[in-house]
Design an enzyme around this catalytic site. Structure first.
Site, short mmCIF file in Angstrom:
data_model
loop_
_atom_site.label_atom_id
_atom_site.label_comp_id
_atom_site.label_asym_id
_atom_site.label_seq_id
_atom_site.Cartn_x
_atom_site.Cartn_y
_atom_site.Cartn_z
N TRP A 1 0.79 -1.14 0.06
CA TRP A 1 0.12 -0.19 0.02
C TRP A 1 0.77 1.32 0.18
O TRP A 1 1.87 1.32 0.71
CB TRP A 1 -0.88 0.17 1.35
N HIS B 1 -3.35 -10.93 4.40
CA HIS B 1 -3.73 -10.71 5.89
C HIS B 1 -5.33 -10.33 6.11
O HIS B 1 -6.45 -10.38 5.23
CB HIS B 1 -3.26 -9.34 6.16
N HIS C 1 -9.50 -1.72 12.88
CA HIS C 1 -8.56 -1.19 11.85
C HIS C 1 -9.21 0.29 11.47
O HIS C 1 -8.39 1.44 11.14
CB HIS C 1 -8.51 -1.90 10.69
N HIS D 1 -15.53 -1.28 4.23
CA HIS D 1 -15.01 -1.92 5.32
C HIS D 1 -15.86 -1.99 6.70
O HIS D 1 -16.20 -2.94 7.15
CB HIS D 1 -13.89 -1.18 5.86
N GLU E 1 -7.65 -10.12 3.06
CA GLU E 1 -7.10 -9.31 1.60
C GLU E 1 -5.70 -9.77 1.33
O GLU E 1 -5.11 -10.46 1.97
CB GLU E 1 -7.11 -7.71 2.19
ZN LIG Z 1 -5.73 -4.41 5.76
#
Ligand SMILES: [Zn+2]
Length: 217
Positions: free
Chosen positions: A20, A54, A60, A166, A178
């Site tokens: 990312w 993951h 999160h 999410h 993911e």
């Molecule tokens: Zn993630």
């Protein structure tokens, strides 16, 4: 490989893999090595826990919500279906899922999209135009009692989108995997075996995920 061998759908962790934007990625350094006169080899890893394959925990996006050690382990293991999403489809909506999956959803739904055809998980350069689930898709998943949803790139929601996808999945108690490498995996029914490592209080965890082909009948 025989047709009943497990299929590894995890990304190999290395310093050369897509990450990312802004992530420090993954690195491994040597602490001890016989070349340096040590008796054994011993290394240390440093990584962002959203690197590679993951699971995201609800914390999160909401620091007060469930952490990865509080997710039900039963969601991570059991019958799973790899569903092919039409290659021309740039975003997975509720309507797309309705036609790809049908009226009754599997307990664990793994989306094989154009990301797999493009093999972008194997490209070290991050590709922001990856296919992902939009909020209508998340609503469909929540409404159909899916325990776990998986996607073949680094996020379940589109790049630069709101966090609604999410949040809707987390609110419904859906486990989100993911970074699944589904490129060599035919659509169909399998048994998923995947587990987060035990990280109390963490918002995510690396996962080793494999699919066991169902016995031919
Ligand atoms: Zn993630």
């Amino acid at each position: 490989m025989s047709r009943n061998d497990p299929i590894d759908i995890s990304m190999p962790l290395s310093s050369v893999m897509p990450i990312w934007p802004g992530s420090p990625g993954f690195s491994r350094s040597m602490l001890l090595h016989p070349d340096q006169g040590d008796a054994v080899v011993n290394s240390a890893v440093s990584m962002d826990i959203h690197v590679g394959t993951h699971v995201d925990a609800p914390s999160h996006h909401d620091p007060g919500a469930a952490t990865v050690d509080e997710l039900p382990l039963s969601s991570f293991i059991g019958p799973a279906t790899v569903v092919q999403i039409d290659e021309t489809c740039g975003v997975v909506t509720g309507d797309v899922l309705e036609s790809a999956v049908g009226p009754s959803a599997p307990a664990r739904l793994l989306l094989r999209t154009a990301n797999s055809e493009r093999q972008i998980l194997k490209d070290p350069e991050f590709q922001p135009d990856f296919v992902a689930l939009d909020p209508s898709g998340a609503a469909w998943v929540a409404a159909h009692g899916v325990l776990l949803i998986g996607i073949d790139y680094l996020s379940i929601q589109q790049f630069s989108s709101s966090n609604d996808t999410h949040k809707m999945l987390f609110d419904a108690g859906v486990v989100v995997l993911e970074g699944l490498d589904l490129a060599d995996c035919a659509p169909g029914d399998y048994t998923l075996v995947s587990l987060p490592i035990h990280l109390p209080g963490a918002e995510a965890s690396p996962v080793r995920a494999i699919l066991l082909p169902n016995e031919a009948t």
